[in-house]
Design an enzyme around this catalytic site. Structure first.
Site, mmCIF file in Angstrom:
data_model
loop_
_atom_site.group_PDB
_atom_site.id
_atom_site.type_symbol
_atom_site.label_atom_id
_atom_site.label_comp_id
_atom_site.label_asym_id
_atom_site.label_seq_id
_atom_site.Cartn_x
_atom_site.Cartn_y
_atom_site.Cartn_z
ATOM 1 N N PRO A 2 -0.037 -24.478 23.596
ATOM 2 C CA PRO A 2 1.025 -24.317 22.589
ATOM 3 C C PRO A 2 0.962 -22.925 21.946
ATOM 4 C CG PRO A 2 -0.254 -26.327 22.231
ATOM 5 C CD PRO A 2 -0.981 -25.530 23.254
ATOM 6 N N GLU A 3 2.116 -22.290 21.840
ATOM 7 C CA GLU A 3 2.204 -20.978 21.202
ATOM 8 C C GLU A 3 3.048 -21.122 19.932
ATOM 9 O OE1 GLU A 3 3.278 -17.921 24.062
ATOM 10 O OE2 GLU A 3 2.376 -19.053 25.701
#
Ligand SMILES: [Zn+2]
Length: 272
Positions: A2-3
């Site tokens: 996840p960014e």
């Protein structure tokens, strides 16, 4: 992994559910989650009875502001925050390592297959200096001048974009996608970027991050939002994991190289 967009989507899902709510009970079953600071029992005990004043984000970190202290959550590679209420929503499984019960609201589960994620408590006043994350790329402070300052470096531009201490929240997917849209090769030295390329790169970074949020994240591995749904941004990737396929802009075959131990995808014609 996840960014920024994925973390922001989950944060926005959770804000109306947890802000102003009191934590009735908490359990952390996996010691690796608290390896940076504290113990599972200690962190869980410190959360009980506390009210969440605000749920913020810095880079890829969630910050549950409890007043004097804050609970910091980082998802690492495969972490998920999943919400459940009234017997609807997520049911815990063998990969569910922690949960917080919110009084009169629901249960927030932390699920993580590879266990690279983290949960720890910091004094709220020291969160910034302890996390040491750089500028928020969607914030007003991220000007072309500021990006230009950060680019005065011999490091490769993709590595610079992914350096969390310089710019917060950009990882492999959004770095590759932003560099494609800016027409810049990931292997270029940051200091070689011309002023118009820096302006174009800043615009591209903001554009891909905003598109990522709008399409509720990129579900390449196991990313899910707080309700367990995948995001839709992966269908809009121009280069990331499209190696061997044609560039949508020019028809050239997208290439993959390894840069800084990360798979890196680019169009050899569109990116110079
Ligand atoms: Zn191309």
């Amino acid at each position: 992994m996840p960014e920024l967009p994925e973390v922001e989507v989950i944060r926005r899902d959770l804000v109306p559910r947890v802000e102003g709510r009191r934590i009735q009970s908490a359990k952390i079953a996996e010691p690796r989650l608290t390896r940076r600071r504290g113990t599972p029992g200690g962190v869980a005990a410190a959360l009980v009875g506390r009210r969440v004043k605000a749920l913020r984000r810095r880079g890829k970190f969630f910050i549950f502001d409890l007043g004097r202290d804050s609970l910091i959550v980082r998802l690492g590679m495969t972490g998920q925050l999943l919400w459940s209420e009234n017997r609807h929503g997520f049911r815990p499984d063998q990969y569910t390592h922690a949960h917080l019960v919110f009084q009169g609201a629901g249960i927030l589960y932390y699920r993580d297959i590879r266990k690279f994620g983290e949960m720890f408590i910091l004094p709220t006043e020291s969160v910034e200096q302890t996390l040491r994350v750089g500028v928020e790329p969607l914030g007003d402070a991220f000007t072309p001048e500021m990006l230009g300052e950060k680019c005065r470096s011999s490091t490769r531009i993709k590595s610079l974009l992914m350096n969390q201490a310089k710019i917060a929240g950009i990882g492999n997917i959004y770095a590759d996608e932003a560099l494609f849209r800016a027409g810049i090769r990931p292997t270029r030295r940051a200091a070689s970027l011309r002023p118009e390329e820096i302006r174009s790169l800043r615009r591209a970074i903001r554009l891909v991050l905003q598109a990522g949020i709008r399409h509720r994240g990129s579900s390449i591995a196991n990313y899910r939002d707080a309700c367990g749904e995948p995001g839709r941004f992966a269908a809009l990737h121009r280069v990331y994991q499209r190696h061997g396929e044609d560039c949508h802009a020019c028809g050239t075959t997208i290439r993959r190289i390894v840069l800084g131990q990360r798979g890196t995808h680019f169009c050899p014609t569109c990116q110079r």
